[in-house]
Design a protein around this motif. Structure first.
Motif, mmCIF file in Angstrom:
data_model
loop_
_atom_site.group_PDB
_atom_site.id
_atom_site.type_symbol
_atom_site.label_atom_id
_atom_site.label_comp_id
_atom_site.label_asym_id
_atom_site.label_seq_id
_atom_site.Cartn_x
_atom_site.Cartn_y
_atom_site.Cartn_z
ATOM 1 N N UNK A 115 0.837 -1.198 0.000
ATOM 2 C CA UNK A 115 0.000 0.000 0.000
ATOM 3 C C UNK A 115 0.874 1.251 0.000
ATOM 4 N N UNK A 116 0.292 2.338 -0.504
ATOM 5 C CA UNK A 116 0.959 3.637 -0.422
ATOM 6 C C UNK A 116 0.012 4.613 0.250
ATOM 7 N N UNK A 117 0.575 5.623 0.876
ATOM 8 C CA UNK A 117 -0.240 6.660 1.506
ATOM 9 C C UNK A 117 0.531 7.969 1.467
ATOM 10 N N UNK A 118 -0.200 9.041 1.749
ATOM 11 C CA UNK A 118 0.445 10.337 1.735
ATOM 12 C C UNK A 118 -0.551 11.462 1.822
ATOM 13 N N UNK A 119 -0.115 12.626 1.358
ATOM 14 C CA UNK A 119 -0.940 13.825 1.453
ATOM 15 C C UNK A 119 -1.000 14.538 0.103
ATOM 16 N N UNK A 120 -2.108 15.278 -0.085
ATOM 17 C CA UNK A 120 -2.287 16.130 -1.259
ATOM 18 C C UNK A 120 -2.694 17.504 -0.763
ATOM 19 N N UNK A 121 -1.967 18.518 -1.187
ATOM 20 C CA UNK A 121 -2.313 19.890 -0.813
ATOM 21 C C UNK A 121 -2.583 20.709 -2.065
ATOM 22 N N UNK A 122 -3.418 21.734 -1.877
ATOM 23 C CA UNK A 122 -3.707 22.689 -2.942
ATOM 24 C C UNK A 122 -3.450 24.085 -2.383
ATOM 25 N N UNK A 123 -2.510 24.785 -2.971
ATOM 26 C CA UNK A 123 -2.105 26.108 -2.493
ATOM 27 C C UNK A 123 -1.755 26.060 -1.002
ATOM 28 N N UNK A 124 -1.108 24.995 -0.592
ATOM 29 C CA UNK A 124 -0.622 24.856 0.772
ATOM 30 C C UNK A 124 -1.600 24.280 1.775
ATOM 31 N N UNK A 125 -2.861 24.095 1.401
ATOM 32 C CA UNK A 125 -3.873 23.562 2.321
ATOM 33 C C UNK A 125 -4.259 22.139 1.900
#
Length: 133
Positions: free
Chosen positions: A31-41
């Motif tokens: 599995x993979x995991x992580x984060x996605x941000x848009x304009x820092x949020x």
């Protein structure tokens, strides 16, 4: 407005059917995991799809998972990942669902964001994608 909602829904449905309909069940991948941000949020809601990059010698099924409060995790998905190069496609929404307007994930934050990444078992739990426009 309804056409855009239908188009986005159709794209998401096709992506999910493609991810579910190809290859064998997850028996050897990780599995993979992580984060996605848009304009820092953090992106409130959305999807991220990982497609093996065959031009870089990677193959196998694509994996799509939800983004919730900026985080994603493929643990519950049917297929596992393997090390290699992937093409990544991200859709982000504001999370303010309006079923009466047929926008279940809210309004679109940005057009489809595409990038590439290399996944290893060492970075599988800490992927980060930053969308700036």
């Amino acid at each position: 407005m309804k056409f855009i909602s239908y188009a986005i829904g159709a794209i998401m449905a096709i992506t999910l059917m493609t991810a579910w309909g190809c290859g064998a069940a997850n028996s050897t991948g990780f599995s993979v995991s992580g984060v996605v941000t848009f304009k820092g949020a953090p992106v409130p809601r959305g999807t991220v799809t990982f497609s093996p990059d065959s031009t870089q010698g990677n193959s196998g099924p694509a994996v799509t998972t939800d983004i919730i409060d900026g985080k994603f995790d493929t643990t519950g998905e049917r297929f596992g990942m393997k090390e290699g190069a992937y093409r990544v496609q991200i859709y982000g929404y504001d999370g303010n669902a309006k079923p009466e307007m047929e926008i279940p994930l809210g309004r679109t934050l940005f057009n489809a964001y595409r990038t590439e990444t290399s996944i290893t078992q060492q970075n599988a739990g800490e992927l980060a994608f930053s969308v700036s426009k």
